[in-house]
Motif scaffolding. Structure first.
Motif, PDB file in Angstrom:
ATOM      1  N   PRO A  96       0.610  -1.043   0.040  1.00 65.43           N
ATOM      2  CA  PRO A  96       0.072   0.055   0.089  1.00 65.43           C
ATOM      3  C   PRO A  96       0.808   1.345   0.030  1.00 65.43           C
ATOM      4  CG  PRO A  96      -0.749  -1.668   1.650  1.00 65.43           C
ATOM      5  CD  PRO A  96       0.414  -1.956   1.156  1.00 65.43           C
ATOM      6  N   GLU A  97       1.904   1.233   0.474  1.00 66.99           N
ATOM      7  CA  GLU A  97       2.915   2.393   0.681  1.00 66.99           C
ATOM      8  C   GLU A  97       3.510   3.017  -0.766  1.00 66.99           C
ATOM      9  OE1 GLU A  97       3.422  -0.210   2.591  1.00 66.99           O
ATOM     10  OE2 GLU A  97       3.081   0.798   4.413  1.00 66.99           O
ATOM     11  N   ARG A  98       3.278   2.127  -1.965  1.00 66.68           N
ATOM     12  CA  ARG A  98       3.585   2.489  -3.156  1.00 66.68           C
ATOM     13  C   ARG A  98       2.798   3.547  -3.698  1.00 66.68           C
ATOM     14  NH1 ARG A  98       5.104  -1.322  -8.350  1.00 66.68           N
ATOM     15  NH2 ARG A  98       5.474   0.512  -9.786  1.00 66.68           N
ATOM     16  N   TRP A  99       1.685   3.497  -3.321  1.00 64.33           N
ATOM     17  CA  TRP A  99       0.677   4.344  -3.830  1.00 64.33           C
ATOM     18  C   TRP A  99       0.464   5.669  -2.612  1.00 64.33           C
ATOM     19  CZ3 TRP A  99      -0.415  -0.872  -3.813  1.00 64.33           C
ATOM     20  CH2 TRP A  99      -0.093  -1.408  -5.394  1.00 64.33           C
TER      21      TRP A  99
ATOM     22  N   CYS B  16       0.969   9.389  -1.462  1.00 64.45           N
ATOM     23  CA  CYS B  16       1.018  10.493  -2.204  1.00 64.45           C
ATOM     24  C   CYS B  16       2.287  11.094  -1.633  1.00 64.45           C
ATOM     25  CB  CYS B  16       0.160  11.571  -1.975  1.00 64.45           C
ATOM     26  SG  CYS B  16       0.125  13.197  -2.815  1.00 64.45           S
ATOM     27  N   ALA B  17       3.376  11.386  -2.516  1.00 65.50           N
ATOM     28  CA  ALA B  17       4.757  11.809  -2.218  1.00 65.50           C
ATOM     29  C   ALA B  17       4.549  13.380  -1.965  1.00 65.50           C
ATOM     30  CB  ALA B  17       5.667  11.751  -3.493  1.00 65.50           C
ATOM     31  N   GLY B  18       3.451  14.325  -2.513  1.00 68.65           N
ATOM     32  CA  GLY B  18       3.233  15.595  -2.209  1.00 68.65           C
ATOM     33  C   GLY B  18       2.847  15.729  -0.715  1.00 68.65           C
ATOM     34  N   CYS B  19       1.796  14.950  -0.335  1.00 69.28           N
ATOM     35  CA  CYS B  19       1.559  14.801   1.177  1.00 69.28           C
ATOM     36  C   CYS B  19       2.685  14.363   2.078  1.00 69.28           C
ATOM     37  CB  CYS B  19       0.309  13.776   1.186  1.00 69.28           C
ATOM     38  SG  CYS B  19      -1.043  14.232   0.594  1.00 69.28           S
ATOM     39  N   ALA B  20       3.237  13.309   1.665  1.00 71.50           N
ATOM     40  CA  ALA B  20       4.593  13.024   2.396  1.00 71.50           C
ATOM     41  C   ALA B  20       5.579  14.165   2.499  1.00 71.50           C
ATOM     42  CB  ALA B  20       5.399  11.984   1.761  1.00 71.50           C
ATOM     43  N   TYR B  21       5.786  15.085   1.586  1.00 71.96           N
ATOM     44  CA  TYR B  21       6.665  16.120   1.433  1.00 71.96           C
ATOM     45  C   TYR B  21       6.109  17.258   2.540  1.00 71.96           C
ATOM     46  CZ  TYR B  21       8.855  20.351   0.099  1.00 71.96           C
ATOM     47  OH  TYR B  21       9.365  21.831   0.113  1.00 71.96           O
TER      48      TYR B  21
ATOM     49  N   LEU C 104       3.682   7.118   7.181  1.00 69.76           N
ATOM     50  CA  LEU C 104       3.130   6.775   5.841  1.00 69.76           C
ATOM     51  C   LEU C 104       1.669   6.203   5.934  1.00 69.76           C
ATOM     52  CD1 LEU C 104       5.911   5.096   3.918  1.00 69.76           C
ATOM     53  CD2 LEU C 104       5.446   7.407   3.920  1.00 69.76           C
ATOM     54  N   ASP C 105       1.464   5.837   7.156  1.00 71.72           N
ATOM     55  CA  ASP C 105       0.042   5.229   7.288  1.00 71.72           C
ATOM     56  C   ASP C 105      -1.148   6.196   7.603  1.00 71.72           C
ATOM     57  OD1 ASP C 105       1.239   5.849   9.851  1.00 71.72           O
ATOM     58  OD2 ASP C 105      -0.255   4.980  11.009  1.00 71.72           O
ATOM     59  N   VAL C 106      -0.659   7.478   7.774  1.00 70.66           N
ATOM     60  CA  VAL C 106      -1.742   8.441   7.587  1.00 70.66           C
ATOM     61  C   VAL C 106      -1.765   9.400   6.259  1.00 70.66           C
ATOM     62  CG1 VAL C 106      -1.767   8.669  10.178  1.00 70.66           C
ATOM     63  CG2 VAL C 106      -0.355  10.164   8.746  1.00 70.66           C
TER      64      VAL C 106
END
Length: 83
Positions: free
Chosen positions: A26-29, A31-36, A53-55
């Protein structure tokens, strides 16, 4: 939940590596923008570097598609440390 924020199309995320280590997870999908944004916010608030990542929302669109969310978090954290 699916991310619908405009950061999904930020060309800056093209430089992030693909998240091959998360293949078929599931982590593959995530959002890198949200992670940033999470990393940036954590740094600005003085919180430790700790990606959660879970949130994060998921995204299959734009420049964040399959980009490494941990690398995105770390980039955001670094940028958040700059005054």
């Amino acid at each position: 939940m699916a991310c619908n924020k405009n950061h999904r199309y930020n060309p800056r995320f093209n430089a992030l590596p693909f998240s091959e280590e998360f293949f078929n997870e599931p982590e593959r999908w995530k959002c890198a923008g949200c992670a940033y944004d999470q990393g940036f916010s954590d740094a600005r608030a003085g919180r430790p570097n700790n990606p959660r990542l879970d949130v994060l929302d998921q995204s299959q669109a734009g420049t964040v598609r399959h980009r490494n969310p941990i690398e995105a978090y770390n980039l955001g954290y670094s940028d958040g440390l700059i005054p």
